[in-house]
Scaffold this active site. Sequence first.
Site, PDB file in Angstrom:
ATOM      1  N   GLY A   1     -23.741  21.684   3.658  1.00  0.00           N
ATOM      2  CA  GLY A   1     -25.299  21.576   3.993  1.00  0.00           C
ATOM      3  C   GLY A   1     -26.010  22.668   4.452  1.00  0.00           C
ATOM      4  O   GLY A   1     -26.837  22.771   5.295  1.00  0.00           O
TER       5      GLY A   1
ATOM      6  N   GLN B   1     -32.081  22.118   7.021  1.00  0.00           N
ATOM      7  CA  GLN B   1     -32.658  22.890   8.322  1.00  0.00           C
ATOM      8  C   GLN B   1     -31.466  23.217   9.299  1.00  0.00           C
ATOM      9  O   GLN B   1     -31.410  24.347   9.434  1.00  0.00           O
ATOM     10  CB  GLN B   1     -33.415  21.671   8.948  1.00  0.00           C
ATOM     11  CG  GLN B   1     -33.788  22.050  10.269  1.00  0.00           C
ATOM     12  CD  GLN B   1     -34.429  20.948  11.161  1.00  0.00           C
ATOM     13  OE1 GLN B   1     -35.656  20.727  11.057  1.00  0.00           O
ATOM     14  NE2 GLN B   1     -33.638  20.039  11.568  1.00  0.00           N
TER      15      GLN B   1
ATOM     16  N   ALA C   1     -25.049  15.631   4.047  1.00  0.00           N
ATOM     17  CA  ALA C   1     -25.059  14.250   4.095  1.00  0.00           C
ATOM     18  C   ALA C   1     -26.495  13.793   3.410  1.00  0.00           C
ATOM     19  O   ALA C   1     -27.172  14.696   3.406  1.00  0.00           O
ATOM     20  CB  ALA C   1     -25.082  13.586   5.628  1.00  0.00           C
ATOM     21  N   GLN C   2     -26.467  12.606   3.130  1.00  0.00           N
ATOM     22  CA  GLN C   2     -27.890  11.891   2.562  1.00  0.00           C
ATOM     23  C   GLN C   2     -28.346  11.801   4.014  1.00  0.00           C
ATOM     24  O   GLN C   2     -28.028  10.630   4.708  1.00  0.00           O
ATOM     25  CB  GLN C   2     -27.660  10.818   1.764  1.00  0.00           C
ATOM     26  CG  GLN C   2     -29.032  10.298   0.958  1.00  0.00           C
ATOM     27  CD  GLN C   2     -29.966   9.712   2.119  1.00  0.00           C
ATOM     28  OE1 GLN C   2     -30.948  10.540   2.484  1.00  0.00           O
ATOM     29  NE2 GLN C   2     -29.896   8.506   2.599  1.00  0.00           N
TER      30      GLN C   2
ATOM     31  N   SER D   1     -25.132  11.539  14.820  1.00  0.00           N
ATOM     32  CA  SER D   1     -26.514  11.145  14.881  1.00  0.00           C
ATOM     33  C   SER D   1     -26.651  10.148  15.713  1.00  0.00           C
ATOM     34  O   SER D   1     -25.957   9.408  16.077  1.00  0.00           O
ATOM     35  CB  SER D   1     -26.897  10.943  13.608  1.00  0.00           C
ATOM     36  OG  SER D   1     -28.283  10.381  13.820  1.00  0.00           O
TER      37      SER D   1
ATOM     38  N   GLU E   1     -28.819   8.048  15.351  1.00  0.00           N
ATOM     39  CA  GLU E   1     -29.145   6.754  14.734  1.00  0.00           C
ATOM     40  C   GLU E   1     -27.816   5.850  15.011  1.00  0.00           C
ATOM     41  O   GLU E   1     -27.870   4.565  14.571  1.00  0.00           O
ATOM     42  CB  GLU E   1     -29.370   7.195  13.166  1.00  0.00           C
ATOM     43  CG  GLU E   1     -30.764   7.756  13.011  1.00  0.00           C
ATOM     44  CD  GLU E   1     -31.823   6.809  13.146  1.00  0.00           C
ATOM     45  OE1 GLU E   1     -31.680   5.447  12.992  1.00  0.00           O
ATOM     46  OE2 GLU E   1     -33.060   7.273  13.596  1.00  0.00           O
TER      47      GLU E   1
ATOM     48  N   TYR F   1     -27.567   4.666   6.942  1.00  0.00           N
ATOM     49  CA  TYR F   1     -27.636   5.858   7.540  1.00  0.00           C
ATOM     50  C   TYR F   1     -26.675   5.909   8.598  1.00  0.00           C
ATOM     51  O   TYR F   1     -25.674   6.399   8.931  1.00  0.00           O
ATOM     52  CB  TYR F   1     -28.698   6.790   7.405  1.00  0.00           C
ATOM     53  CG  TYR F   1     -28.580   8.160   8.172  1.00  0.00           C
ATOM     54  CD1 TYR F   1     -28.154   9.180   7.480  1.00  0.00           C
ATOM     55  CD2 TYR F   1     -28.882   8.296   9.418  1.00  0.00           C
ATOM     56  CE1 TYR F   1     -27.764  10.443   8.069  1.00  0.00           C
ATOM     57  CE2 TYR F   1     -28.928   9.606   9.965  1.00  0.00           C
ATOM     58  CZ  TYR F   1     -28.235  10.701   9.206  1.00  0.00           C
ATOM     59  OH  TYR F   1     -27.955  11.657  10.075  1.00  0.00           O
TER      60      TYR F   1
ATOM     61  N   HIS G   1     -34.090  16.586  16.021  1.00  0.00           N
ATOM     62  CA  HIS G   1     -34.369  17.983  16.167  1.00  0.00           C
ATOM     63  C   HIS G   1     -35.111  18.234  14.961  1.00  0.00           C
ATOM     64  O   HIS G   1     -34.705  18.141  13.908  1.00  0.00           O
ATOM     65  CB  HIS G   1     -33.272  18.701  16.189  1.00  0.00           C
ATOM     66  CG  HIS G   1     -31.900  18.363  15.387  1.00  0.00           C
ATOM     67  ND1 HIS G   1     -31.054  17.279  15.637  1.00  0.00           N
ATOM     68  CD2 HIS G   1     -31.472  19.181  14.578  1.00  0.00           C
ATOM     69  CE1 HIS G   1     -30.266  17.127  14.679  1.00  0.00           C
ATOM     70  NE2 HIS G   1     -30.224  18.451  14.140  1.00  0.00           N
TER      71      HIS G   1
END
Length: 326
Positions: free
Chosen positions: A9, A13, A85-86, A128, A130, A152, A182
Amino acid sequence: MTKTALITGITGQDGSYLAEFLLERGYEVHGLVRRVALEDPMRRLWRIRSFVDRLHIHAGALDSYASLFHVIHKVRPDECYHLAAQSFVSYSFEDEFSTINTNINGTHYVLSAIKELAPECKVYFAGSSEMFGNAKQSPQDENTPFHPRSAYGISKLAGYHLSRNYREAYKLFVVSGILFNHESPRRGYEFVTRKITHAVANIKKGVQNSLKLGNLDAKRDWGFAGDYVKAMWLMLQQDEPEDFVIATGQTMSVRDFVQQAFSAAGLDWEKYVDTDDNLFRPAEIHTLVGDSSKARRTLQWKPEVTFPQLVEMMVKADLECTSSKE
């Protein structure tokens, strides 16, 4: 002795900021990218374009164990940062199967290949916030029970448990960074924060008239990606592998972000912003805020960029260049 790092990845970002951070510390930095990125570098590699000649880029795919095995066999890294990752939550509602397959299998493949080929390698897994979803405890720390509300979040939680299992069962040095939201000027345009700052720049320049958003009352803990990649690195410099929550500890609503962004451009947000019920998540997470006390204590880490500074930074960058890159 020069350390070697592999970043999956790297074109994202976090990967771009991390690559720069490691290069500054004298690392030999290798990055895994999809082959399509090599075929379209102007659009796919824009975040790392200014320093790509200092990187070692390898084509590979998260859904192919053979390709990951080949790259890890070639690189034999000292540190591996698994960031790929997606990662767009809204998309995960639309295509749960690819999100879960890519994120869980990709993590499993990376861990397995490291175990077989470079067992001394220290591994960072990008968890995450999430994973917490609608947690009953707030703020959330390393001991908060998880309650993910999207494919996710579920896929990241599975990766978290895979990482823990490889640490406990095979004694690999594997850590999970449970990072809260972030952002940065390098954020993808599909994410709400960049959608907002990009729209502000377009409205300021007279090329866009309005902005449609979903739930303005959703609250998140927003920090600067450049600060957070330092925490990733610090986790792998410890003597023992541990998981850490990385967050600012402050919660702001989407409405707060909108107000700050429009204000940075000298605009009244209420003249331009409309809400659209179609943009609400099927299963909304209303508030996420992290407690990073452990990271501040153990890693001596703390965020440097404040929320107003972050939003102003993103608006300024989009005002300087509003052309779409990807």
